[in-house]
Motif scaffolding. Structure first.
Motif, mmCIF file in Angstrom:
data_model
loop_
_atom_site.group_PDB
_atom_site.id
_atom_site.type_symbol
_atom_site.label_atom_id
_atom_site.label_comp_id
_atom_site.label_asym_id
_atom_site.label_seq_id
_atom_site.Cartn_x
_atom_site.Cartn_y
_atom_site.Cartn_z
ATOM 1 N N PHE A 95 0.891 -1.173 -0.018
ATOM 2 C CA PHE A 95 -0.122 0.033 0.027
ATOM 3 C C PHE A 95 0.844 1.125 0.115
ATOM 4 O O PHE A 95 0.314 2.470 -0.341
ATOM 5 N N GLU A 96 2.075 1.231 0.260
ATOM 6 C CA GLU A 96 2.868 2.475 0.479
ATOM 7 C C GLU A 96 4.279 2.339 -0.311
ATOM 8 O O GLU A 96 4.668 3.304 -0.798
ATOM 9 N N ARG A 131 -5.212 -3.882 -3.914
ATOM 10 C CA ARG A 131 -4.662 -2.364 -3.878
ATOM 11 C C ARG A 131 -5.692 -1.842 -5.015
ATOM 12 O O ARG A 131 -5.592 -1.995 -6.122
ATOM 13 N N ASP A 133 -6.574 1.760 -5.201
ATOM 14 C CA ASP A 133 -6.599 3.168 -5.221
ATOM 15 C C ASP A 133 -6.393 3.739 -6.650
ATOM 16 O O ASP A 133 -6.914 4.816 -7.043
ATOM 17 N N CYS A 166 -3.461 4.840 1.104
ATOM 18 C CA CYS A 166 -2.506 4.223 -0.171
ATOM 19 C C CYS A 166 -1.514 5.349 -0.572
ATOM 20 O O CYS A 166 -2.114 6.543 -0.493
ATOM 21 N N ASP A 168 1.386 6.104 -3.861
ATOM 22 C CA ASP A 168 2.102 5.809 -5.016
ATOM 23 C C ASP A 168 3.355 6.440 -4.925
ATOM 24 O O ASP A 168 3.549 7.523 -4.996
#
Length: 479
Positions: A95-96, A131, A133, A166, A168
């Motif tokens: 997520f990160e 995931r 987002d 989240c 990117d």
């Protein structure tokens, strides 16, 4: 007339008659199987076809891995795979710390591993939880399967614990994902990917959990009811399958809150801890189960595999691969699944070899709603065929055709697969990869290592690569 004839050896079609043809042959025209039968008959009927000699092999349908996870191929063995600590770390990475480069490199490594193991059809969540987002991550996670010419189901939907934050790392964009964002991204992934790559890439609506939250009485919370409703609506509107993890009480809670979700569209991974009432609900409504015998979920609570099969539930054996401590070698999972059930029940007569093979082929295809296309060597189905080299100390001696299926199920693993055809195209020959659209194997391996290192650095988790202090001498971790 066929363009190609695969000349066996023994052919195990896993067809309606459960034939074992020795010697047998499979005729292929384009991407479709046109004949399966005794070798001499097939050759006589297709005299001008190119012949591929697999005389010392066992020909099988391409294997179907009905549950797994993208991302895992780059997070193998972090923290020695130690339970909740590993799950917390990979959630942070996915997520990160993961950009599109991570998902692209991982998909190539995962597709390569599955190809070498004879898995021509597979499903993967985009992460341990989806995931969602941005649809670009799911698109990147399908790259390797497109390039290696395999059939793949991209599993996307709402993750647990909404709202989820989240990042990117490639753009610096921060996004908070709520149910609206999760469903909108899922629809965008469907629009972008479903039916692409000549139909080989498909999308399933896949919430991380069937019922993510239940109250103290075992009923779905209001948020879970809303998620159930929206997942069901999208699947029905777009005519898509549904896939989800499920544990004790979730099937019953879903039946009370949104009974329409329990249908032949739905397949459930793990099902650890479900009771006889929930098995009955699954059987009555055509809900399939995907059982990973080496997953941590099974260590915590068992899925009643034999009882489910006896009730008429379609049960697939899957890998749940390929981390923290397992692989995408589906063949090896079949005998493990059988042995676990025999040990639990104290009965070595359980799960004959043929039933185990079905759970990795035709039943696994049915669990994903793909049994009209794959899962057996049947005229009219897609030409997904694998061959196992039986000329080895492990698989010898070959005495008669009647022992072929037990020999494959009890002894073979992915390293014995020397030939793979997917959608009529040869993708593995003499154990060498044939995939002109994919990067070279060495490039795949190098890129995977670089992408994993970058993601781990982004979340400052280099210490997760160090050996666990209890690696040697201890009876258990954290002793």
């Amino acid at each position: 007339m066929a363009q190609t004839v695969l000349v066996g050896g023994t052919v195990v079609p896993v067809d309606a008659d459960r034939r074992v043809l020795d010697p047998g042959a499979v005729a292929v025209d384009g991407d479709t199987i046109v004949a399966v039968g005794p070798r001499d008959q097939v050759l006589a009927d297709h005299p001008d076809a190119e012949r591929i000699d697999l005389a010392d092999h066992v020909l099988l349908p391409g294997l179907v891995d009905s549950h797994g996870h993208a991302g895992h191929s780059l997070t193998k063995n972090l923290l020695d795979g130690a339970g909740d600590d590993w799950l917390d770390l990979v959630k942070e990475i996915y997520f990160e710390g993961s950009g599109t480069g991570f998902w692209r490199a991982e998909s190539r490594l995962a597709a390569l591993e599955r190809l070498r193991a004879g898995v021509t059809t597979s499903l993967s969540y985009v992460g341990s939880m989806p995931r969602v987002d941005d649809p670009k991550f799911a698109t990147a996670a399908a790259t390797g399967y497109r390039e290696f010419g395999l059939r793949h189901v991209v599993a996307v939907g709402p993750p647990d614990g909404l709202p989820v934050d989240c990042v990117d790392p490639e753009t610096g964009t921060e996004t908070t994902v709520d149910l609206d964002r999760a469903m909108a991204t899922t629809e965008a992934v469907v629009d972008a990917l479903h039916g692409s790559a000549g139909g080989r890439v498909q999308v399933t609506v896949a919430p991380s959990s069937l019922v993510p939250e239940m109250d103290q009485d075992g009923a779905a919370t209001a948020a879970s009811v809303e998620q159930l409703r929206r997942v069901t609506e999208l699947a029905e509107q777009a005519d898509l399958a549904i896939h989800a993890h499920a544990y004790a009480g979730e099937v019953a809670a879903a039946a009370d809150a949104e009974p329409e979700i329990l249908s032949e569209r739905l397949s459930l991974a793990h099902c650890a801890g479900i009771d006889s009432e929930e098995l009955a609900l699954m059987a009555e409504n055509g809900v399939a189960a995907s059982h990973g015998p080496l997953t941590h979920a099974y260590a915590w609570d068992r899925f009643p595999v034999v009882e489910a099969m006896e009730r008429g539930v379609t049960v697939a054996v899957s890998t749940d691969g390929s981390a923290p401590d397992r692989s995408f070698d589906l063949l090896s999972q079949g005998r493990i699944a059988a042995q676990l059930q025999r040990a639990h029940h104290g009965d070595t007569s359980l799960l004959p070899a043929g039933r185990v093979l079905e759970a990795m082929t035709v039943d696994a295809a049915a669990a994903l709603g793909l049994d009209a296309e794959v899962g057996s060597l049947t005229p009219g189905k897609r030409a997904d065929v694998i061959a196992i080299d039986r000329r080895s100390a492990k698989l010898g001696p070959h005495l008669d055709a009647g022992g072929t299926v037990p020999r494959v199920v009890h002894y073979a693993d992915g390293s014995d697969v020397s030939f793979v055809m997917a959608d009529g195209a040869v993708r593995l020959r003499d154990s060498e990869v044939v995939a002109p659209e994919a990067p070279a194997v060495e490039t795949v391996l190098d890129d995977a290592a670089a992408a994993a290192e970058t993601a781990i650095d982004r979340v400052d988790a280099a210490d997760a690569l160090a050996p666990h202090p209890d690696l040697w001498g201890a009876v258990r971790y954290d002793e």
